[in-house]
Design a protein around this motif. Sequence first.
Motif, PDB file in Angstrom:
ATOM      1  N   TYR A   1       8.143 -24.312 -37.077  1.00 27.23           N
ATOM      2  CA  TYR A   1       8.911 -24.318 -35.838  1.00 27.23           C
ATOM      3  C   TYR A   1       9.805 -25.555 -35.803  1.00 27.23           C
ATOM      4  O   TYR A   1       9.372 -26.654 -36.159  1.00 27.23           O
ATOM      5  N   HIS A   2      11.028 -25.374 -35.355  1.00 24.04           N
ATOM      6  CA  HIS A   2      11.887 -26.528 -35.134  1.00 24.04           C
ATOM      7  C   HIS A   2      11.285 -27.405 -34.042  1.00 24.04           C
ATOM      8  O   HIS A   2      10.723 -26.897 -33.066  1.00 24.04           O
ATOM      9  N   ILE A   3      11.418 -28.707 -34.210  1.00 24.24           N
ATOM     10  CA  ILE A   3      10.721 -29.654 -33.349  1.00 24.24           C
ATOM     11  C   ILE A   3      11.057 -29.472 -31.873  1.00 24.24           C
ATOM     12  O   ILE A   3      10.186 -29.622 -31.006  1.00 24.24           O
ATOM     13  N   ASP A   4      12.292 -29.121 -31.551  1.00 26.31           N
ATOM     14  CA  ASP A   4      12.652 -28.942 -30.148  1.00 26.31           C
ATOM     15  C   ASP A   4      11.948 -27.734 -29.555  1.00 26.31           C
ATOM     16  O   ASP A   4      11.413 -27.787 -28.440  1.00 26.31           O
ATOM     17  N   ALA A   5      11.910 -26.636 -30.316  1.00 27.04           N
ATOM     18  CA  ALA A   5      11.192 -25.451 -29.846  1.00 27.04           C
ATOM     19  C   ALA A   5       9.691 -25.720 -29.778  1.00 27.04           C
ATOM     20  O   ALA A   5       9.006 -25.288 -28.841  1.00 27.04           O
ATOM     21  N   LEU A   6       9.185 -26.458 -30.770  1.00 24.74           N
ATOM     22  CA  LEU A   6       7.750 -26.748 -30.811  1.00 24.74           C
ATOM     23  C   LEU A   6       7.315 -27.568 -29.603  1.00 24.74           C
ATOM     24  O   LEU A   6       6.253 -27.324 -29.016  1.00 24.74           O
ATOM     25  N   ALA A   7       8.140 -28.540 -29.204  1.00 23.83           N
ATOM     26  CA  ALA A   7       7.822 -29.319 -28.014  1.00 23.83           C
ATOM     27  C   ALA A   7       7.747 -28.416 -26.781  1.00 23.83           C
ATOM     28  O   ALA A   7       6.868 -28.582 -25.927  1.00 23.83           O
ATOM     29  N   ALA A   8       8.659 -27.450 -26.708  1.00 24.81           N
ATOM     30  CA  ALA A   8       8.629 -26.513 -25.591  1.00 24.81           C
ATOM     31  C   ALA A   8       7.374 -25.647 -25.641  1.00 24.81           C
ATOM     32  O   ALA A   8       6.748 -25.375 -24.603  1.00 24.81           O
ATOM     33  N   TYR A   9       6.965 -25.240 -26.835  1.00 22.49           N
ATOM     34  CA  TYR A   9       5.764 -24.407 -26.972  1.00 22.49           C
ATOM     35  C   TYR A   9       4.494 -25.177 -26.625  1.00 22.49           C
ATOM     36  O   TYR A   9       3.502 -24.570 -26.195  1.00 22.49           O
ATOM     37  N   PHE A  10       4.502 -26.492 -26.829  1.00 20.20           N
ATOM     38  CA  PHE A  10       3.351 -27.300 -26.401  1.00 20.20           C
ATOM     39  C   PHE A  10       3.112 -27.106 -24.900  1.00 20.20           C
ATOM     40  O   PHE A  10       1.959 -27.154 -24.441  1.00 20.20           O
ATOM     41  N   ILE A  11       4.180 -26.903 -24.161  1.00 20.31           N
ATOM     42  CA  ILE A  11       4.073 -26.724 -22.720  1.00 20.31           C
ATOM     43  C   ILE A  11       3.809 -25.272 -22.351  1.00 20.31           C
ATOM     44  O   ILE A  11       2.961 -24.983 -21.498  1.00 20.31           O
ATOM     45  N   SER A  12       4.511 -24.360 -22.994  1.00 19.15           N
ATOM     46  CA  SER A  12       4.451 -22.962 -22.564  1.00 19.15           C
ATOM     47  C   SER A  12       3.324 -22.155 -23.194  1.00 19.15           C
ATOM     48  O   SER A  12       2.787 -21.234 -22.565  1.00 19.15           O
ATOM     49  N   LYS A  13       2.928 -22.490 -24.425  1.00 15.75           N
ATOM     50  CA  LYS A  13       1.865 -21.700 -25.066  1.00 15.75           C
ATOM     51  C   LYS A  13       1.005 -22.554 -26.014  1.00 15.75           C
ATOM     52  O   LYS A  13       0.896 -22.260 -27.203  1.00 15.75           O
ATOM     53  N   PRO A  14       0.372 -23.599 -25.489  1.00 12.92           N
ATOM     54  CA  PRO A  14      -0.463 -24.457 -26.348  1.00 12.92           C
ATOM     55  C   PRO A  14      -1.668 -23.730 -26.928  1.00 12.92           C
ATOM     56  O   PRO A  14      -2.232 -24.167 -27.929  1.00 12.92           O
ATOM     57  N   GLU A  15      -2.058 -22.627 -26.315  1.00  8.97           N
ATOM     58  CA  GLU A  15      -3.211 -21.877 -26.807  1.00  8.97           C
ATOM     59  C   GLU A  15      -2.957 -21.234 -28.162  1.00  8.97           C
ATOM     60  O   GLU A  15      -3.898 -20.760 -28.823  1.00  8.97           O
ATOM     61  N   THR A  16      -1.708 -21.235 -28.624  1.00 10.85           N
ATOM     62  CA  THR A  16      -1.390 -20.609 -29.914  1.00 10.85           C
ATOM     63  C   THR A  16      -1.558 -21.572 -31.086  1.00 10.85           C
ATOM     64  O   THR A  16      -1.312 -21.191 -32.232  1.00 10.85           O
ATOM     65  N   PHE A  17      -1.968 -22.814 -30.821  1.00  6.86           N
ATOM     66  CA  PHE A  17      -2.060 -23.814 -31.883  1.00  6.86           C
ATOM     67  C   PHE A  17      -3.511 -24.114 -32.263  1.00  6.86           C
ATOM     68  O   PHE A  17      -4.387 -24.197 -31.396  1.00  6.86           O
ATOM     69  N   ASP A  18      -3.734 -24.283 -33.553  1.00  9.01           N
ATOM     70  CA  ASP A  18      -5.000 -24.803 -34.073  1.00  9.01           C
ATOM     71  C   ASP A  18      -4.763 -26.167 -34.725  1.00  9.01           C
ATOM     72  O   ASP A  18      -5.355 -27.163 -34.345  1.00  9.01           O
ATOM     73  N   VAL A  19      -3.890 -26.187 -35.732  1.00  6.72           N
ATOM     74  CA  VAL A  19      -3.525 -27.424 -36.427  1.00  6.72           C
ATOM     75  C   VAL A  19      -2.012 -27.462 -36.551  1.00  6.72           C
ATOM     76  O   VAL A  19      -1.388 -26.480 -36.981  1.00  6.72           O
ATOM     77  N   VAL A  20      -1.432 -28.571 -36.165  1.00  8.46           N
ATOM     78  CA  VAL A  20       0.008 -28.799 -36.307  1.00  8.46           C
ATOM     79  C   VAL A  20       0.199 -29.955 -37.275  1.00  8.46           C
ATOM     80  O   VAL A  20      -0.414 -31.014 -37.101  1.00  8.46           O
ATOM     81  N   VAL A  21       1.030 -29.779 -38.291  1.00  2.00           N
ATOM     82  CA  VAL A  21       1.286 -30.843 -39.255  1.00  2.00           C
ATOM     83  C   VAL A  21       2.750 -31.245 -39.148  1.00  2.00           C
ATOM     84  O   VAL A  21       3.638 -30.393 -39.062  1.00  2.00           O
ATOM     85  N   ALA A  22       2.990 -32.549 -39.135  1.00  2.00           N
ATOM     86  CA  ALA A  22       4.336 -33.045 -38.860  1.00  2.00           C
ATOM     87  C   ALA A  22       4.613 -34.325 -39.638  1.00  2.00           C
ATOM     88  O   ALA A  22       3.695 -35.050 -40.034  1.00  2.00           O
ATOM     89  N   SER A  23       5.879 -34.609 -39.804  1.00  4.47           N
ATOM     90  CA  SER A  23       6.311 -35.855 -40.426  1.00  4.47           C
ATOM     91  C   SER A  23       6.023 -37.023 -39.483  1.00  4.47           C
ATOM     92  O   SER A  23       5.609 -36.843 -38.339  1.00  4.47           O
ATOM     93  N   ASN A  24       6.266 -38.220 -39.965  1.00  3.76           N
ATOM     94  CA  ASN A  24       5.891 -39.433 -39.240  1.00  3.76           C
ATOM     95  C   ASN A  24       6.501 -39.503 -37.830  1.00  3.76           C
ATOM     96  O   ASN A  24       5.793 -39.675 -36.837  1.00  3.76           O
ATOM     97  N   LEU A  25       7.802 -39.336 -37.742  1.00  2.00           N
ATOM     98  CA  LEU A  25       8.472 -39.416 -36.441  1.00  2.00           C
ATOM     99  C   LEU A  25       8.137 -38.233 -35.551  1.00  2.00           C
ATOM    100  O   LEU A  25       7.780 -38.404 -34.384  1.00  2.00           O
TER     101      LEU A  25
END
Length: 357
Positions: A219-243
């Motif tokens: 997921y693109h980071i901007d969309a992913l940030a929105a999904y953290f708010i709208s559908k956090p139940e869809t996540f188990d493990v999120v892997v990301a770069s340092n920033l």
Amino acid sequence: MKLYSVGVIPGDGIGPEVMEEGLKALKALEKIHGGVSFDIHSYNWNCDYYKKNGRMMPENGLDILAEHDVILLGAIGAPGVPDHISVWELILPIRRRFQQYVNMRPAKLLRGMVSPLRYKEHADLDFVIVRENTEGEYSDMGGRLHRGTPYEIAVQNNVFTRFGTERIIRYAFSLAEESGKSRIIGATKSNGINHSMPFWDEIFKEIGQRYPHMETNLYHIDALAAYFISKPETFDVVVASNLFGDILTDLGAAIVGGLGLAPSGNINPEKEYPSMFEPIHGSAPDIAGKGIANPIAQIWSISMMMDHLGHRDLGHLLLETIEDVLEEGSVRTPDIGGRATTSQLGDAIINKMIGKA
């Protein structure tokens, strides 16, 4: 008796206040288990040390820390010392020297807490963010030219190696598998960052092919940030770069009750070097010395430390007790709706834990 050497850096601001409660919890675990003991070595390396000595730690500071099994950090940062000095001369050297390439931060809504996302339940908010911790956007490459002139230029280079990218993504997949999770999300921005992010995406897909039984998405980071708010139940493990991981983990903390409830582990999975555990709330100089800082993030970081050391029973006991106290609701610091002091909340957790054991 298993003896662990623990290097402790209380740090600045509220760091020493929450660390005191964390060490009390550590000693309580010692009494409860009977088969483990912790040899504590405390180092006053902080911004005051910098003001007196012109550096954040002694020249042999990293050699000193290398002698310990694990490191506990309170918080670093104070007015009068720029953040790029306090972070780049203490925290980042520790992470890099000791190959703490995994920064792991749970985003879990604890029992007794209500999320700012009022429409989400506890089962909806329980995932882990795995952040690459030693390279990426926080690489020390670049510089400034023509300072103070109209021609001034600043260049910051992002460094993504195949070795570093593969190992963090492999860790995320392994963590998911060991935890019985099935969904792995990779954070990217390959539609805007045209070299490092496509490289990251390619490696994510390569490793994902080795886990055909898992659900993987980028997921693109901007969309992913929105999904953290709208559908956090869809996540188990999120892997990301340092920033990206740095930003997402603060957002993850916000949706489960705030930074006072957010622990982290800077982990060397191979255990060739000491790993470091800390809260992510920072030094909070505005409330330092008032005795109202929330110690839960620091205490929870010790739960993560127990897991890392192989004492998952103690890690589980400590986290479960934190939740018990929160669920009872009578002892809370102001940031989570109460009037208790730092020590009162710490004591409530410790006494409850001893009673449970």
